[in-house]
Design an enzyme around this catalytic site. Structure first.
Site: not given
Length: 299
Positions: A11-12, A74-75, A141, A186
């Site tokens: 996404f980002i 990355a995560a 997380y 969202i």
């Protein structure tokens, strides 16, 4: 500049890759496409892609040779998934981040930008949230991402690695994850509305989040990479709008008529709200996209 983006198919990351290419930079992407958040991954034909796991230092380290800027995105990033599998979160978010830092150190990278999270603030820190607050790590997380921040601090202080840490609040916008029950709210609402299904609200819907547009997050990364403000180097900087909305308010904004409530989840904060003074003063960053306006044009 030659840039390397970890997680650059998501996404980002993919939005950042497009911006870097648009700005005339050379881009290398490392992404093993292991995320279950996306229906698809995103590519730019002008970038170079490597399907490697960041927890494998021997494979990724040679790709850092000759790189100027590294954007580490990355995560393992879904809270509930990290609760179910904390070991994977540790491997990716801690060991993987240490590998990226070590590769940056080995090859003398000019600047690294680390993508962190407002999950650092947890429940103990009341909004609005300042970067100096003591982290309250209420899920794997948050614990693993803040461990990544700590590693960044060590590599900056001990090895003189030039870096900036950005704590994102709730990011939304083009290419946002929509898949599964744990996607950002969202994205979930968008999928449910498109499928003419009732929207699902977790708990009572009063939980509030600071929603920041992905294009503004990309701008923050660019500004962190190019800044010559020495006071920004090694700093933790919030990336959020300073305005929070409840899930119920989001549902109202998009005109949801059919709503179903589901059980509240463990390990999630009640409210997030950024104090973004440091972003403005150190990077010259300000949010430019209003959530209400964006929703009115996309729902």
């Amino acid at each position: 500049m030659k840039c390397l983006v970890t997680g650059g198919c998501g996404f980002i990351g993919s939005n950042l890759v497009d911006r870097l290419i648009e700005d005339g930079h050379q881009v290398v992407v490392i992404d093993d496409e292991s995320s279950d958040a996306h229906d698809k991954f995103y590519y730019n034909e002008s970038a170079e892609y490597w399907d490697f796991d960041i927890s494998d230092l021997k494979r990724i380290e040679p790709l850092f040779k000759g790189v100027d800027w590294v954007f580490h995105m990355a995560a393992e990033c879904r809270i509930q998934n990290t609760i179910e599998n904390p070991m994977l979160a540790v491997r990716t978010n801690v060991m993987g981040t240490c590998n990226v830092l070590q590769a940056c150190r080995t090859h003398g990278i000019k600047r690294m930008v680390y993508s962190s999270t407002s999950s650092a603030y947890g429940l103990a820190n009341e909004a609005p949230h300042y970067e100096h607050m003591t982290p309250d790590l209420i899920n794997p997380y948050a614990a693993t991402k803040i461990a990544g921040e700590d590693l960044c601090g060590v590599y900056h202080k001990m090895y003189d690695l030039d870096l900036v840490i950005l704590r994102y609040f709730n990011v939304y916008g083009d290419r946002q994850p929509k898949k599964g029950a744990y996607a950002p709210v969202i994205g979930i609402f968008s999928r449910q509305m498109n499928e003419s299904k009732p929207i699902t609200i977790v708990g009572n819907g009063k939980q509030e989040r600071d929603y920041v547009f992905v294009g503004d997050v990309v701008n923050a990364n660019i500004l962190a990479a190019v800044t010559d403000n020495e006071n920004a180097i090694g700093e933790i900087i919030n990336v959020g709008t300073g305005v929070s909305y409840s899930v119920n308010e989001i549902a109202s904004m998009i005109g949801a008529e059919s709503i179903e409530h589901v059980h509240a989840r463990p390990g999630e904060a009640k409210k997030t709200q950024a104090v973004n003074y440091k972003a403005a003063s150190l990077l010259g960053w300000y949010p430019t996209t209003d959530l209400k306006d964006w929703l009115s044009h996309n729902f």
